[in-house]
Design a protein around this motif. Structure first.
Motif, PDB file in Angstrom:
ATOM      1  N   ALA A  69      10.426   9.500  30.124  1.00 58.70           N
ATOM      2  CA  ALA A  69      11.683   9.349  30.848  1.00 58.70           C
ATOM      3  C   ALA A  69      12.784  10.014  30.041  1.00 58.70           C
ATOM      4  CB  ALA A  69      12.002   7.878  31.060  1.00 58.70           C
ATOM      5  N   VAL A  70      13.458  10.975  30.662  1.00 55.18           N
ATOM      6  CA  VAL A  70      14.603  11.631  30.044  1.00 55.18           C
ATOM      7  C   VAL A  70      15.831  10.870  30.537  1.00 55.18           C
ATOM      8  CG1 VAL A  70      15.895  13.774  29.783  1.00 55.18           C
ATOM      9  CG2 VAL A  70      13.395  13.843  30.036  1.00 55.18           C
ATOM     10  N   ASN A  71      16.451  10.117  29.642  1.00 55.52           N
ATOM     11  CA  ASN A  71      17.570   9.260  30.000  1.00 55.52           C
ATOM     12  C   ASN A  71      18.828  10.076  30.268  1.00 55.52           C
ATOM     13  OD1 ASN A  71      16.335   6.540  29.704  1.00 55.52           O
ATOM     14  ND2 ASN A  71      15.929   7.333  27.663  1.00 55.52           N
ATOM     15  N   CYS A  72      19.775   9.460  30.975  1.00 53.84           N
ATOM     16  CA  CYS A  72      21.011  10.139  31.337  1.00 53.84           C
ATOM     17  C   CYS A  72      22.188   9.189  31.130  1.00 53.84           C
ATOM     18  CB  CYS A  72      20.949  10.574  32.802  1.00 53.84           C
ATOM     19  SG  CYS A  72      20.791   9.179  33.944  1.00 53.84           S
ATOM     20  N   GLY A  73      23.363   9.744  31.144  1.00 60.32           N
ATOM     21  CA  GLY A  73      24.577   8.947  31.024  1.00 60.32           C
ATOM     22  C   GLY A  73      25.374   9.302  29.788  1.00 60.32           C
ATOM     23  N   PRO A  74      26.587   8.769  29.699  1.00 56.20           N
ATOM     24  CA  PRO A  74      27.505   9.147  28.623  1.00 56.20           C
ATOM     25  C   PRO A  74      27.354   8.353  27.323  1.00 56.20           C
ATOM     26  CG  PRO A  74      28.611   7.670  30.119  1.00 56.20           C
ATOM     27  CD  PRO A  74      27.235   7.920  30.702  1.00 56.20           C
ATOM     28  N   ALA A  75      26.524   7.314  27.319  1.00 56.88           N
ATOM     29  CA  ALA A  75      26.439   6.441  26.143  1.00 56.88           C
ATOM     30  C   ALA A  75      25.894   7.179  24.923  1.00 56.88           C
ATOM     31  CB  ALA A  75      25.564   5.227  26.442  1.00 56.88           C
ATOM     32  N   THR A  76      26.344   6.729  23.751  1.00 57.39           N
ATOM     33  CA  THR A  76      25.905   7.286  22.473  1.00 57.39           C
ATOM     34  C   THR A  76      25.659   6.147  21.485  1.00 57.39           C
ATOM     35  OG1 THR A  76      28.198   7.506  21.718  1.00 57.39           O
ATOM     36  CG2 THR A  76      27.200   9.453  22.752  1.00 57.39           C
ATOM     37  N   GLY A 109      18.622   4.285   5.314  1.00 54.57           N
ATOM     38  CA  GLY A 109      18.117   5.006   4.145  1.00 54.57           C
ATOM     39  C   GLY A 109      19.004   6.143   3.673  1.00 54.57           C
ATOM     40  N   GLY A 110      20.314   5.965   3.750  1.00 53.87           N
ATOM     41  CA  GLY A 110      21.239   6.998   3.289  1.00 53.87           C
ATOM     42  C   GLY A 110      21.430   8.142   4.274  1.00 53.87           C
ATOM     43  N   LYS A 111      20.830   8.062   5.452  1.00 52.52           N
ATOM     44  CA  LYS A 111      20.972   9.102   6.472  1.00 52.52           C
ATOM     45  C   LYS A 111      21.642   8.521   7.710  1.00 52.52           C
ATOM     46  CE  LYS A 111      16.969  11.793   5.080  1.00 52.52           C
ATOM     47  NZ  LYS A 111      15.722  12.388   5.502  1.00 52.52           N
ATOM     48  N   THR A 112      22.292   9.396   8.462  1.00 51.55           N
ATOM     49  CA  THR A 112      22.916   9.021   9.725  1.00 51.55           C
ATOM     50  C   THR A 112      22.229   9.767  10.850  1.00 51.55           C
ATOM     51  OG1 THR A 112      25.035   8.611   8.652  1.00 51.55           O
ATOM     52  CG2 THR A 112      25.084   8.993  11.026  1.00 51.55           C
ATOM     53  N   TYR A 113      21.829   9.036  11.882  1.00 49.05           N
ATOM     54  CA  TYR A 113      21.169   9.600  13.051  1.00 49.05           C
ATOM     55  C   TYR A 113      22.060   9.366  14.260  1.00 49.05           C
ATOM     56  CZ  TYR A 113      17.163   9.260   9.923  1.00 49.05           C
ATOM     57  OH  TYR A 113      16.315   9.374   8.849  1.00 49.05           O
ATOM     58  N   THR A 114      22.216  10.394  15.096  1.00 52.65           N
ATOM     59  CA  THR A 114      23.041  10.298  16.291  1.00 52.65           C
ATOM     60  C   THR A 114      22.160  10.455  17.522  1.00 52.65           C
ATOM     61  OG1 THR A 114      24.917  11.232  15.097  1.00 52.65           O
ATOM     62  CG2 THR A 114      25.042  11.269  17.495  1.00 52.65           C
ATOM     63  N   PHE A 115      22.390   9.600  18.513  1.00 50.52           N
ATOM     64  CA  PHE A 115      21.622   9.611  19.752  1.00 50.52           C
ATOM     65  C   PHE A 115      22.580   9.738  20.925  1.00 50.52           C
ATOM     66  CE2 PHE A 115      19.387   7.260  16.531  1.00 50.52           C
ATOM     67  CZ  PHE A 115      18.093   7.732  16.619  1.00 50.52           C
ATOM     68  N   ARG A 116      22.164  10.477  21.957  1.00 49.27           N
ATOM     69  CA  ARG A 116      23.011  10.725  23.127  1.00 49.27           C
ATOM     70  C   ARG A 116      22.212  10.510  24.415  1.00 49.27           C
ATOM     71  NH1 ARG A 116      24.740  13.892  19.204  1.00 49.27           N
ATOM     72  NH2 ARG A 116      26.876  14.532  19.021  1.00 49.27           N
ATOM     73  N   ASN A 117      22.957  10.572  25.517  1.00 42.79           N
ATOM     74  CA  ASN A 117      22.380  10.564  26.862  1.00 42.79           C
ATOM     75  C   ASN A 117      21.709   9.243  27.207  1.00 42.79           C
ATOM     76  OD1 ASN A 117      23.222  13.243  27.137  1.00 42.79           O
ATOM     77  ND2 ASN A 117      21.310  13.995  26.282  1.00 42.79           N
ATOM     78  N   GLY A 118      22.534   8.246  27.472  1.00 37.36           N
ATOM     79  CA  GLY A 118      22.025   6.951  27.882  1.00 37.36           C
ATOM     80  C   GLY A 118      22.998   6.247  28.797  1.00 37.36           C
TER      81      GLY A 118
END
Length: 169
Positions: free
Chosen positions: A48-55, A61-70
């Motif tokens: 499922a390829v999600n959609c929408g403006p949510a982030t 572990g010292g890293k930052t991950y960014t997620f989009r399209n929800g």
């Protein structure tokens, strides 16, 4: 003549954007979500390829991950305060077939929930319990409730629905 053509193009684009916004608002008022995920196959598995403006943002572990399209959702029948899936969800493939995916579920009447995340072909978090704060469901922060041996690493993060919360029955 060029001036008239530019005006027509701008007016046409504005009308198209306005029509799309009106359609999304109309779908939401009729009970349907403002957008629909696409169901496809990845490596022969349903996805499922999600959609929408949510982030969402995850610090681990010292890293930052960014997620989009929800799309942020509240379900009366399921008793959820927030259900959010971002990115692409691939069923039955380790590491989500390399596609980024983030999910958070917050239960009604509780300042807690669960988070899962895949990024770069690795499962970062597998349904870990979290505490949440903020203006749920519209946006807020989360942090791991437990960490250490048997629980995994500690992490923090945030989500933002960007003004769109679909309330399903």
């Amino acid at each position: 003549m060029k001036y008239v053509l530019i005006v027509v193009v701008v007016v046409g684009i504005s009308a198209t954007v306005a029509a799309a916004a009106a359609t999304a608002a109309s779908d939401a008022s009729r009970g349907g979500p403002p957008c629909k995920q696409k169901v496809i196959k990845i490596q022969g598995h349903p996805a499922a390829v999600n959609c929408g403006p949510a982030t969402a943002t995850l610090h681990l572990g010292g890293k930052t991950y960014t997620f989009r399209n929800g799309l942020c959702e509240q379900s009366k029948s399921a008793g959820s305060k927030l259900s959010l899936d971002l990115g692409t969800t691939v069923i039955g493939v380790n590491g989500n077939a390399g596609h980024p995916h983030f999910s958070i579920d917050v239960v009604k009447n509780a300042p807690s929930g669960s988070v899962g995340a895949d990024y770069g072909g690795k499962t970062l978090i597998d349904d870990a319990l979290v505490t949440v704060a903020g203006k749920v469901p519209a946006g807020g922060t989360f942090k791991s409730k437990f960490s250490g041996p048997g629980f995994g690493p500690s992490f923090t993060g945030s989500w933002n629905c960007h003004g769109v919360v679909w309330r399903s029955s």
